[in-house]
Design a protein around this motif. Sequence first.
Motif, PDB file in Angstrom:
ATOM      1  N   ARG A  48       0.846  -1.205   0.000  1.00  0.00           N
ATOM      2  CA  ARG A  48       0.000   0.000   0.000  1.00  0.00           C
ATOM      3  C   ARG A  48       0.877   1.249   0.000  1.00  0.00           C
ATOM      4  O   ARG A  48       1.876   1.318   0.698  1.00  0.00           O
ATOM      5  CB  ARG A  48      -0.901  -0.014   1.225  1.00  0.00           C
ATOM      6  N   CYS A  52      -1.715   8.704  -0.362  1.00  0.00           N
ATOM      7  CA  CYS A  52      -2.709   8.779  -1.421  1.00  0.00           C
ATOM      8  C   CYS A  52      -4.094   8.921  -0.798  1.00  0.00           C
ATOM      9  O   CYS A  52      -4.386   8.293   0.213  1.00  0.00           O
ATOM     10  CB  CYS A  52      -2.669   7.521  -2.289  1.00  0.00           C
ATOM     11  N   SER A  54      -6.920   7.937  -2.180  1.00  0.00           N
ATOM     12  CA  SER A  54      -7.571   6.653  -2.421  1.00  0.00           C
ATOM     13  C   SER A  54      -6.624   5.544  -1.987  1.00  0.00           C
ATOM     14  O   SER A  54      -5.448   5.780  -1.730  1.00  0.00           O
ATOM     15  CB  SER A  54      -7.876   6.497  -3.907  1.00  0.00           C
ATOM     16  N   ARG A  55      -7.145   4.342  -1.940  1.00  0.00           N
ATOM     17  CA  ARG A  55      -6.266   3.218  -1.623  1.00  0.00           C
ATOM     18  C   ARG A  55      -5.504   2.834  -2.891  1.00  0.00           C
ATOM     19  O   ARG A  55      -6.101   2.628  -3.949  1.00  0.00           O
ATOM     20  CB  ARG A  55      -7.062   2.047  -1.076  1.00  0.00           C
ATOM     21  N   VAL A  56      -4.179   2.753  -2.772  1.00  0.00           N
ATOM     22  CA  VAL A  56      -3.301   2.442  -3.907  1.00  0.00           C
ATOM     23  C   VAL A  56      -2.312   1.379  -3.459  1.00  0.00           C
ATOM     24  O   VAL A  56      -1.737   1.466  -2.380  1.00  0.00           O
ATOM     25  CB  VAL A  56      -2.536   3.703  -4.381  1.00  0.00           C
ATOM     26  N   SER A  73      -5.772   0.666  -7.827  1.00  0.00           N
ATOM     27  CA  SER A  73      -6.426   1.597  -6.908  1.00  0.00           C
ATOM     28  C   SER A  73      -7.906   1.240  -6.828  1.00  0.00           C
ATOM     29  O   SER A  73      -8.451   0.629  -7.743  1.00  0.00           O
ATOM     30  CB  SER A  73      -6.289   3.034  -7.402  1.00  0.00           C
ATOM     31  N   GLN A  79      -6.746   5.003 -10.823  1.00  0.00           N
ATOM     32  CA  GLN A  79      -6.296   3.872 -11.631  1.00  0.00           C
ATOM     33  C   GLN A  79      -5.744   4.377 -12.973  1.00  0.00           C
ATOM     34  O   GLN A  79      -4.742   3.885 -13.470  1.00  0.00           O
ATOM     35  CB  GLN A  79      -7.457   2.896 -11.841  1.00  0.00           C
TER      36      GLN A  79
END
Length: 142
Positions: A48, A52, A54-56, A73, A79
Motif C-alpha cells: 500500500r 494517497c 484513495s487506496r493504492v 487503486s 487507476q
Amino acid sequence: MSAAEEVIAELEEGFALFDDWEDRYRYLMELGRELEPLAPEEMVEANRVSGCQSRVWLTTRAEGGRLRLRAASDAAFVQGILALLLRVYDGRSPAEIMATGPEFLGRLGLDEALSMSRRNGAAAVVGRIQAAAQRMGAEAAG
C-alpha cells in the motif's frame, strides 16, 4: 531521447487529441481499465502506498536489470493516473527511473485537473518507484 521520454511524448500526443477535460478524463479512465488487476494477495498493507487519498497498491520486482511494476487503486480516476505512471516507469532501468520525475504529468495538462491531494498521491507513487529503483541499483552495484 530515453524510452521514458518517448512514452511521455506519445502520451502528450494522445492527450492533445482532446479539446476538453471531460474527454481527457474519459481517456484516462480508459487507460486505467487496461491495467492488469492485482491478485488479492498483492493488495496487502506492505504494498500500500501511503500519502494517497484513495487506496493504492504498488508491487515492484527486479527483472533483467529493469524494474517491473504493477499497481491498482480502488478509485477509477486514480487507476488512470497509475496507468500513466506505469507506462512511463515500468520496465525501465534504475538510472532511467531516477532521471524521470513526475513533472511530465504537468506536460500532459494534469496539474490543472488534479487536486493537491491527488498530486501528492502521484508524487508518493513516484517516490516509491524511485526508492525501489535506488535499492535495485544499490544491490546491483554492491
